[in-house]
Design a protein around this motif. Structure first.
Motif, PDB file in Angstrom:
ATOM      1  N   HIS A 103       2.888  43.242  47.561  1.00 26.33           N
ATOM      2  CA  HIS A 103       3.903  43.383  48.610  1.00 26.33           C
ATOM      3  C   HIS A 103       4.282  44.848  48.791  1.00 26.33           C
ATOM      4  O   HIS A 103       4.453  45.318  49.926  1.00 26.33           O
ATOM      5  CB  HIS A 103       5.135  42.551  48.265  1.00 26.33           C
ATOM      6  N   ASN A 104       4.415  45.588  47.702  1.00 30.53           N
ATOM      7  CA  ASN A 104       4.717  47.016  47.815  1.00 30.53           C
ATOM      8  C   ASN A 104       3.581  47.755  48.512  1.00 30.53           C
ATOM      9  O   ASN A 104       3.817  48.608  49.376  1.00 30.53           O
ATOM     10  CB  ASN A 104       4.970  47.620  46.431  1.00 30.53           C
ATOM     11  N   VAL A 105       2.355  47.450  48.140  1.00 32.79           N
ATOM     12  CA  VAL A 105       1.206  48.112  48.765  1.00 32.79           C
ATOM     13  C   VAL A 105       1.162  47.784  50.260  1.00 32.79           C
ATOM     14  O   VAL A 105       0.940  48.672  51.095  1.00 32.79           O
ATOM     15  CB  VAL A 105      -0.108  47.695  48.074  1.00 32.79           C
ATOM     16  N   GLY A 106       1.395  46.525  50.604  1.00 24.98           N
ATOM     17  CA  GLY A 106       1.406  46.150  52.019  1.00 24.98           C
ATOM     18  C   GLY A 106       2.482  46.860  52.802  1.00 24.98           C
ATOM     19  O   GLY A 106       2.255  47.316  53.933  1.00 24.98           O
ATOM     20  N   ASN A 107       3.680  46.982  52.216  1.00 25.03           N
ATOM     21  CA  ASN A 107       4.768  47.707  52.879  1.00 25.03           C
ATOM     22  C   ASN A 107       4.419  49.174  53.067  1.00 25.03           C
ATOM     23  O   ASN A 107       4.716  49.783  54.105  1.00 25.03           O
ATOM     24  CB  ASN A 107       6.057  47.578  52.061  1.00 25.03           C
ATOM     25  N   ILE A 108       3.791  49.774  52.060  1.00 28.94           N
ATOM     26  CA  ILE A 108       3.413  51.188  52.153  1.00 28.94           C
ATOM     27  C   ILE A 108       2.363  51.380  53.245  1.00 28.94           C
ATOM     28  O   ILE A 108       2.437  52.337  54.030  1.00 28.94           O
ATOM     29  CB  ILE A 108       2.907  51.687  50.781  1.00 28.94           C
ATOM     30  N   ILE A 109       1.396  50.472  53.323  1.00 29.75           N
ATOM     31  CA  ILE A 109       0.399  50.562  54.387  1.00 29.75           C
ATOM     32  C   ILE A 109       1.065  50.432  55.751  1.00 29.75           C
ATOM     33  O   ILE A 109       0.729  51.166  56.700  1.00 29.75           O
ATOM     34  CB  ILE A 109      -0.676  49.475  54.203  1.00 29.75           C
ATOM     35  N   ARG A 110       2.036  49.547  55.844  1.00 29.54           N
ATOM     36  CA  ARG A 110       2.695  49.335  57.135  1.00 29.54           C
ATOM     37  C   ARG A 110       3.430  50.589  57.603  1.00 29.54           C
ATOM     38  O   ARG A 110       3.293  51.018  58.752  1.00 29.54           O
ATOM     39  CB  ARG A 110       3.671  48.148  57.042  1.00 29.54           C
TER      40      ARG A 110
ATOM     41  N   GLY B 236      -0.854  43.520  59.961  1.00 23.11           N
ATOM     42  CA  GLY B 236      -1.874  44.003  60.875  1.00 23.11           C
ATOM     43  C   GLY B 236      -2.086  45.507  60.866  1.00 23.11           C
ATOM     44  O   GLY B 236      -2.929  46.016  61.608  1.00 23.11           O
ATOM     45  N   ALA B 237      -1.343  46.232  60.019  1.00 20.37           N
ATOM     46  CA  ALA B 237      -1.454  47.698  60.022  1.00 20.37           C
ATOM     47  C   ALA B 237      -2.656  48.206  59.243  1.00 20.37           C
ATOM     48  O   ALA B 237      -3.083  49.348  59.436  1.00 20.37           O
ATOM     49  CB  ALA B 237      -0.174  48.310  59.444  1.00 20.37           C
TER      50      ALA B 237
END
Length: 241
Positions: free
Chosen positions: A73-80, A111-112
């Protein structure tokens, strides 16, 4: 909400306040649906309408290095937010850091992930050395006795870069590219990695907690870097005029 599934729920359904609870629950679900729908429209409208102009231009000279960040979840937020900030690249390092196509990473990134350049690197030290060889200034983000508060460090100091270039014995100006290293949620940035970085910075805190969630911290640092980068560009434009 409408059809109780047990005797206890049926008894609660007869209470006068039950109608208000049901109405509030339905209202919340509708608001949640609208917010997700608007978020989807914002993301896709921009990709369709502005891709030709905005997304084909140069990226901002900010890279993010994740040193064994274990939460998908942290990695996904950072990518976003890295996509929103038009970051140069994300380096997903170590044995713990999840990467696309991990389903939780993709779900949180909304989707980012397809719009952000990223590289999977087995060793964080390898990624940092590669960046430094390219002339990138690398900052570890960690709370230590050696840390400099984020607000007190000029990330894009033109005069300092010119001075460093002159001291190097040639006319080459020090690169404007910078990178930030963020560490594991429990143990932070590894000690060997800290020692390899050019400097250590931290986000000042004013409460009992002396640290932030890694994705929150990374977004704060990235937007401060964006602010300084835009100011540096405006300063350069003013000098040319």
């Amino acid at each position: 909400f409408i059809f109780p599934r047990s005797d206890g729920a049926l008894a609660m359904a007869d209470q006068p306040q039950r109608a208000a609870v049901v109405a509030n629950s339905i209202s919340f679900l509708l608001r949640e649906h609208r917010s997700h729908q608007e978020d989807w429209l914002r993301n896709h409208d921009r990709s369709i309408q502005e891709a030709q102009d905005q997304l084909q231009g140069p990226r901002n000279p900010i890279s993010l290095v994740l040193d064994d960040v274990r939460s998908a979840h942290n990695v996904g937020n950072i990518i976003r937010f890295a996509e929103a900030a038009r970051c140069e690249k994300i380096y997903l390092c170590g044995s713990m850091t999840p990467a696309p196509p991990h389903p939780k990473v993709l779900k949180t990134a909304l989707g980012a992930a397809e719009y952000v350049p990223y590289e999977i690197v087995g060793s964080t030290l390898q990624a940092i050395r590669q960046l430094k060889e390219q002339g990138t200034k690398v900052y570890a983000v960690e709370t230590t006795s050696r840390s400099v508060p984020l607000w007190k460090i000029p990330l894009f100091d033109k005069q300092q870069q010119e001075r460093l270039g002159a001291e190097g014995g040639d006319a080459e100006i020090f690169s404007q590219q910078i990178a930030f290293v963020f560490g594991n949620e429990l143990v932070g940035v590894a000690i060997p990695v800290l020692n390899e970085c050019d400097a250590i910075i931290s986000v000042p805190t004013h409460g009992i907690k002396n640290s932030l969630n890694v994705a929150t911290c990374a977004s704060v640092v990235t937007w401060e870097a964006l602010r300084q980068w835009e100011m540096a560009q405006q300063s350069d434009d003013g000098e040319r005029r």
